[in-house]
Design a protein around this motif. Structure first.
Motif, mmCIF file in Angstrom:
data_model
loop_
_atom_site.group_PDB
_atom_site.id
_atom_site.type_symbol
_atom_site.label_atom_id
_atom_site.label_comp_id
_atom_site.label_asym_id
_atom_site.label_seq_id
_atom_site.Cartn_x
_atom_site.Cartn_y
_atom_site.Cartn_z
ATOM 1 N N ASN A 258 3.903 5.427 -5.747
ATOM 2 C CA ASN A 258 3.843 5.391 -7.213
ATOM 3 C C ASN A 258 2.824 6.388 -7.761
ATOM 4 O O ASN A 258 3.095 7.105 -8.726
ATOM 5 C CB ASN A 258 3.483 3.989 -7.717
ATOM 6 C CG ASN A 258 4.624 3.011 -7.621
ATOM 7 O OD1 ASN A 258 5.785 3.397 -7.541
ATOM 8 N ND2 ASN A 258 4.308 1.730 -7.612
ATOM 9 N N MET A 259 1.658 6.425 -7.144
ATOM 10 C CA MET A 259 0.595 7.304 -7.633
ATOM 11 C C MET A 259 0.971 8.775 -7.457
ATOM 12 O O MET A 259 0.706 9.592 -8.333
ATOM 13 C CB MET A 259 -0.721 6.976 -6.925
ATOM 14 C CG MET A 259 -1.253 5.597 -7.289
ATOM 15 S SD MET A 259 -2.568 5.053 -6.185
ATOM 16 C CE MET A 259 -3.993 5.629 -7.082
ATOM 17 N N SER B 61 1.246 7.906 4.853
ATOM 18 C CA SER B 61 1.810 6.758 4.119
ATOM 19 C C SER B 61 2.916 7.206 3.179
ATOM 20 O O SER B 61 3.974 6.575 3.100
ATOM 21 C CB SER B 61 0.710 6.096 3.291
ATOM 22 O OG SER B 61 0.397 4.848 3.763
ATOM 23 N N TYR B 62 2.658 8.279 2.472
ATOM 24 C CA TYR B 62 3.642 8.796 1.521
ATOM 25 C C TYR B 62 4.909 9.243 2.253
ATOM 26 O O TYR B 62 6.022 8.924 1.841
ATOM 27 C CB TYR B 62 3.045 9.955 0.714
ATOM 28 C CG TYR B 62 3.983 10.502 -0.333
ATOM 29 C CD1 TYR B 62 4.204 9.809 -1.520
ATOM 30 C CD2 TYR B 62 4.654 11.712 -0.143
ATOM 31 C CE1 TYR B 62 5.063 10.297 -2.488
ATOM 32 C CE2 TYR B 62 5.521 12.202 -1.110
ATOM 33 C CZ TYR B 62 5.716 11.501 -2.283
ATOM 34 O OH TYR B 62 6.575 11.983 -3.234
ATOM 35 N N HIS B 63 4.713 9.956 3.351
ATOM 36 C CA HIS B 63 5.847 10.428 4.147
ATOM 37 C C HIS B 63 6.684 9.244 4.654
ATOM 38 O O HIS B 63 7.917 9.261 4.561
ATOM 39 C CB HIS B 63 5.347 11.284 5.319
ATOM 40 C CG HIS B 63 6.431 11.797 6.201
ATOM 41 N ND1 HIS B 63 7.286 12.804 5.822
ATOM 42 C CD2 HIS B 63 6.829 11.415 7.443
ATOM 43 C CE1 HIS B 63 8.157 13.029 6.797
ATOM 44 N NE2 HIS B 63 7.895 12.203 7.789
ATOM 45 N N LEU B 64 6.016 8.215 5.175
ATOM 46 C CA LEU B 64 6.728 7.015 5.641
ATOM 47 C C LEU B 64 7.460 6.334 4.491
ATOM 48 O O LEU B 64 8.604 5.895 4.655
ATOM 49 C CB LEU B 64 5.751 6.033 6.278
ATOM 50 C CG LEU B 64 5.235 6.392 7.668
ATOM 51 C CD1 LEU B 64 4.117 5.437 8.080
ATOM 52 C CD2 LEU B 64 6.368 6.342 8.679
ATOM 53 N N ALA B 65 6.816 6.261 3.338
ATOM 54 C CA ALA B 65 7.443 5.638 2.161
ATOM 55 C C ALA B 65 8.709 6.390 1.778
ATOM 56 O O ALA B 65 9.750 5.778 1.521
ATOM 57 C CB ALA B 65 6.459 5.594 0.996
ATOM 58 N N SER C 41 -8.419 8.239 3.593
ATOM 59 C CA SER C 41 -8.409 9.672 3.882
ATOM 60 C C SER C 41 -7.121 10.315 3.370
ATOM 61 O O SER C 41 -6.068 9.664 3.301
ATOM 62 C CB SER C 41 -8.559 9.929 5.379
ATOM 63 O OG SER C 41 -7.360 9.599 6.050
ATOM 64 N N VAL C 42 -7.208 11.591 3.055
ATOM 65 C CA VAL C 42 -6.038 12.338 2.587
ATOM 66 C C VAL C 42 -4.951 12.333 3.659
ATOM 67 O O VAL C 42 -3.767 12.149 3.358
ATOM 68 C CB VAL C 42 -6.432 13.784 2.183
ATOM 69 C CG1 VAL C 42 -5.209 14.639 1.925
ATOM 70 C CG2 VAL C 42 -7.331 13.762 0.947
ATOM 71 N N GLY C 43 -5.333 12.490 4.910
ATOM 72 C CA GLY C 43 -4.363 12.491 6.007
ATOM 73 C C GLY C 43 -3.596 11.181 6.095
ATOM 74 O O GLY C 43 -2.374 11.168 6.255
ATOM 75 N N ALA C 44 -4.304 10.064 5.975
ATOM 76 C CA ALA C 44 -3.652 8.750 6.023
ATOM 77 C C ALA C 44 -2.720 8.579 4.831
ATOM 78 O O ALA C 44 -1.629 8.009 4.958
ATOM 79 C CB ALA C 44 -4.699 7.643 6.047
ATOM 80 N N LYS D 237 0.820 -1.214 0.000
ATOM 81 C CA LYS D 237 0.000 0.000 0.000
ATOM 82 C C LYS D 237 0.855 1.265 0.000
ATOM 83 O O LYS D 237 0.517 2.245 -0.651
ATOM 84 C CB LYS D 237 -1.001 -0.013 1.145
ATOM 85 C CG LYS D 237 -2.092 -1.047 0.893
ATOM 86 C CD LYS D 237 -3.225 -0.961 1.855
ATOM 87 C CE LYS D 237 -4.240 -2.029 1.478
ATOM 88 N NZ LYS D 237 -5.361 -2.074 2.377
ATOM 89 N N GLN D 238 1.976 1.249 0.729
ATOM 90 C CA GLN D 238 2.869 2.416 0.705
ATOM 91 C C GLN D 238 3.477 2.582 -0.685
ATOM 92 O O GLN D 238 3.598 3.692 -1.195
ATOM 93 C CB GLN D 238 3.983 2.273 1.735
ATOM 94 C CG GLN D 238 3.553 2.616 3.138
ATOM 95 C CD GLN D 238 4.696 2.510 4.130
ATOM 96 O OE1 GLN D 238 5.852 2.288 3.775
ATOM 97 N NE2 GLN D 238 4.364 2.665 5.409
#
Length: 179
Positions: free
Chosen positions: A138-139, A164-168, A157-160, A132-133
Motif C-alpha cells: 500500500n505504501m 516484502s514488496y516483491h513477494l506481495a 531495512s530497505v532490502g527487507a 506487513k506485506q
C-alpha cells in the motif's frame, strides 16, 4: 505551512493547541486513507485515526525531530493498524484467512471502492496478503512512497522492504490469475 513552523507552534505553550489543530488538518486525510486501506471499514478507520491523533497529542513532547513529523505520525498510524488487526485475530481466535474473509465482506458491502471490477479484485487480492506485506505494498504502490521513507516509518531495512514488496506483487499476481 512548513513542517518546522508547525513544530515551532506545537512546541510553544501559547500556540500548542492551535499548532495541533493545524497538524490534524494537514495530516488527517492522508492518515485516514492509510489506515482505511489496512482495516477497510470506515468506522474502524475513523476510530483508529482518533486514537492516532490522541497518541500524537500525548507524545508531542517525545518527538525528537530525528525524522519528519509526518513520518513519525505515519509510524504511529501504522503501529495502530497492525495492533488493531492483531487484536481482531486474537479476540476472535481467527486465523489470517478468516480475517481476510471478514475484511473482504466489508469490502463488498462498503463504499470503499468506487472503481470497477478489476480494482475490486486487486483489493481482495491485497486482503490475502500478510498484514506487513499489505502495508508495504500500500505504501509503495498507492502512496507512492520511496523505500527509504517506508524503511523510516516501519523501522525495517530497505532490502527487507524490497523483498516484502516483491513477494506481495508475486502473490497478488497469483491471486489475480486464480480469480
Amino acid at each position: 505551512m512548513e513542517e518546522k513552523d508547525l513544530i515551532e507552534k506545537i512546541r510553544n505553550p501559547d500556540t500548542k493547541n492551535y499548532g495541533f489543530n493545524l497538524l490534524v488538518r494537514e495530516y488527517q486525510e492522508r492518515i485516514y486513507w492509510h489506515v482505511r486501506k489496512m482495516v477497510i471499514d470506515h468506522d474502524d478507520a475513523d476510530d483508529l485515526v482518533q486514537e492516532v491523533f490522541i497518541k500524537v497529542w500525548k507524545n508531542l513532547d517525545k518527538f525528537r525531530e530525528d525524522s519528519r513529523l509526518y513520518t513519525w505520525i505515519y509510524r504511529i498510524a501504522t503501529n495502530e493498524c497492525l495492533n488493531f488487526l492483531n487484536k481482531k485475530k486474537d479476540k476472535f481466535f481467527l486465523p489470517i484467512n478468516d480475517v481476510a474473509a471478514e475484511l473482504s465482506s466489508k469490502l463488498d458491502s462498503g463504499s470503499y471502492i468506487s472503481g470497477d471490477e478489476i480494482q475490486m479484485k486487486l483489493q481482495k487480492a491485497l486482503l490475502k496478503l500478510p498484514d506487513k506485506q499489505r502495508l508495504v505494498f500500500n505504501m509503495k504502490y498507492f502512496d507512492e512512497m520511496k523505500f527509504t521513507e517506508i524503511a523510516e516509518i516501519t523501522e525495517t531495512s530497505v532490502g527487507a522492504l524490497k523483498a516484502s514488496y516483491h513477494l506481495a506483487v508475486k502473490k497478488i499476481e497469483q491471486n489475480l490469475k486464480i480469480d
